[in-house]
Scaffold this active site. Structure first.
Site, PDB file in Angstrom:
ATOM      1  CB  CYS A   1     -24.888   1.783 -24.506  1.00 43.74           C
ATOM      2  SG  CYS A   1     -25.173   2.666 -22.952  1.00 43.74           S
TER       3      CYS A   1
ATOM      4  CB  CYS B   1      -0.918  -0.014   1.224  1.00 42.97           C
ATOM      5  SG  CYS B   1      -1.713   1.556   1.572  1.00 42.97           S
TER       6      CYS B   1
ATOM      7  CB  CYS C   1     -23.254   1.698 -21.058  1.00 45.26           C
ATOM      8  SG  CYS C   1     -24.930   1.069 -21.219  1.00 45.26           S
TER       9      CYS C   1
END
Length: 537
Positions: free
Chosen positions: A452, A108, A449
């Site tokens: 779409c 991290c 999308c």
């Protein structure tokens, strides 16, 4: 700068969403993963600290005090910071009055930045005789232990008082960690009694609030102490000798009651002019604690986003360009102090810069960019002229006075001559959709999308079906790259029908409708007979 797991690549998307939610964000940014824990000896030394810089300088506070060398930090941390594991964690927490736990992961980047600060804070607290035990836990190696403590992201800091935890809410420099810990363990205010003590204090603290009282009694003093206990980031000091006070705040007014804020930058001394009420004191500190120009980092980003100063100007530039711009920027910022927060972001730091620049469609830019945000109304603005100091000052004035025009993202204007379905962008939305006397069926989509594509094919069929009608336009807009104040869509795909005589109230159509059903709706609303065979649909 840091090597991170693949999930860190999505940080900029998360921050973009949080910006739209008035920049209120959480302290933890990475999720833990399951795994098996291995036992370790209770007093095993701290592992080598991650990514220790050769020059440790607290950029977010722009301090100039000298830090320990890397070797000294590691050596002291090995003696002071206790490594927790699945076997000793409960015993350590239950057996000590105060335990500060740092939950981290080796991969991290924020943990890497925090580690050296945490180790240095441990050294300072030990020298101050603090009863606190500093500890750390590799949450990836010991996920069950981390989960039992409430560690769900990296880095997480938790203070355990007699076994009961509370989240860490302070800053992330070593000095800020020390301040927070001392306040939570019984030292909210430091009393300074002599000039020598004041001089020693100045060597170790670059920002603090000073209170001058004839006697450490009375309502004003009580409010001062309440504010000191409540504020987690700034060290409070109290004095009752004017000569001692002058060491800390040279231009102090010679009276029996005074409060001021000291910072180690050009705007070093700020005098409090309000009444001694806790809430007003806290408000004063929160509006004045940042430098004239705040340098955004991973560690101070949360404080910047949640600042009570709602007008914020962000300057994105490469480090070399910023060096030449810093002094003029400070001069500009001084004119709007406590009203506008000026923030610098290194444009080459993708995790910090891209989430903002994406909001303006400028994520690939390498030039100096100046933007602004009004977080009270979630509006954004872009300086579209050269970012000279005078233009930036004019930009700030417009932001403060409310005369700037909000910025809406837009792709370049396309050539629609051969398109049966017109391409709409932010700059053409008014002309193609809202103006004129034609009906418009608009598809709102996003490239990512999945559904779409089906709707787009339907639109092409409908456009062919109704070809030749002068009062009907088929159009589509990529809402991920284009914005308009009158286009508020959350779901993709979305079909909106704008009637020629009522453009302000578009009709939302179901994207589950068949092409024939959509054709029937259009025929009904444009007032013509369908002269084309239904078989074409």
């Amino acid at each position: 700068m840091f090597a991170a797991k693949p999930t860190s690549r999505f940080v900029y998307l998360t921050v973009t969403l949080l910006l739209l939610l008035s920049f209120f964000v959480s302290i933890t940014a990475y999720e833990t993963s399951d795994g098996n824990s291995d036992g370790e000896d209770e007093f095993e030394g701290i592992e080598e600290l991650i990514a220790l810089d050769e020059e440790e300088e607290s950029q977010q506070n722009q301090g100039s005090y000298v830090k320990s060398t890397e070797a000294e930090v590691i050596a002291k941390a090995q003696r002071i910071v206790l490594e927790l594991n699945s076997d000793n964690t409960k015993r350590i927490i239950d057996g000590n009055e105060y335990v500060l736990v740092l939950g981290y992961a080796p991969w991290c980047p924020r943990s890497a930045e925090l580690m050296p600060q945490f180790a240095e804070a441990a050294t300072s607290l030990k020298e101050l005789g603090s009863p606190l035990l500093m500890s750390k836990l590799d949450a990836e190696r010991h996920p069950k232990t981390a989960s039992s403590l409430g560690i769900s992201g990296f880095p997480t800091l938790l203070l355990f008082t007699n076994g009961t935890s509370q989240p860490y809410t302070g800053g992330f420099s070593s000095e800020e960690i020390v301040i927070w810990v001392r306040k939570k363990t019984g030292v909210p205010v430091i009393r300074i009694n002599s000039v020598t003590e004041a001089e020693e204090f100045l060597k170790k603290h670059h920002m603090f609030a000073i209170g001058l009282f004839k006697k450490f009694l009375g309502r004003e003093y009580e409010e001062f102490v309440k504010a000191a206990t409540s504020h987690n980031e700034i060290q409070f000091v109290e004095v009752n000798d004017i000569e001692v006070a002058k060491v800390l705040f040279p231009n102090i007014k010679p009276n029996n009651l005074f409060l001021g804020l000291v910072k180690s930058e050009m705007e070093r001394y700020t005098t409090y002019e309000g009444t001694f009420e806790m809430d007003q004191i806290l408000n004063f500190l929160d509006y004045n604690k940042f430098p004239l120009v705040t340098i955004l980092t991973e560690l101070n980003s949360m404080k910047v986003y949640s600042s009570p100063v709602k007008f914020q100007v962000f300057v994105f530039a490469k480090a070399d360009a910023f060096k030449n711009l810093l002094k003029p920027l400070q001069d500009v910022a001084r004119k709007f102090i406590s009203k506008i927060m000026v923030v610098y972001v290194d444009i080459t730091e993708d995790n910090l810069a891209k989430p903002f620049l994406t909001l303006f469609g400028l994520e690939d830019s390498e030039d100096t960019i100046v933007t602004a945000f009004d977080n009270k109304i979630s509006s954004k603005y872009l300086l579209e002229s050269d970012p000279t100091p005078s233009k930036i000052e004019e930009f700030c004035s417009g932001l403060l006075q409310g005369t700037l025009s909000p910025h809406f993202r837009s792709q370049p204007i396309p050539d629609n001559k051969e398109e049966s379905v017109q391409i709409v962008v932010g700059k053409t939305f008014d002309n193609l959709v809202l103006s004129g006397g034609k009906n418009v069926l608009l598809e709102v989509y996003s490239p990512w999308c999945i559904d779409c594509e089906t709707t787009s094919k339907q639109m092409k069929k409908l456009a062919k079906h109704f070809k030749g009608l002068d009062n009907l336009i088929f159009a589509r807009i990529d809402a991920s790259a284009n914005e308009h104040p009158k286009l508020k869509v959350d779901d993709y795909p979305t079909l909106l029908f704008y009637k020629a005589d009522d453009k302000s109230n578009p009709i939302k159509l179901s994207t589950k409708s068949s092409s024939k059903d959509l054709a029937a709706f259009i025929n009904k609303n444009i007032g013509v007979q369908d002269q084309v065979s239904k078989d074409e649909l």
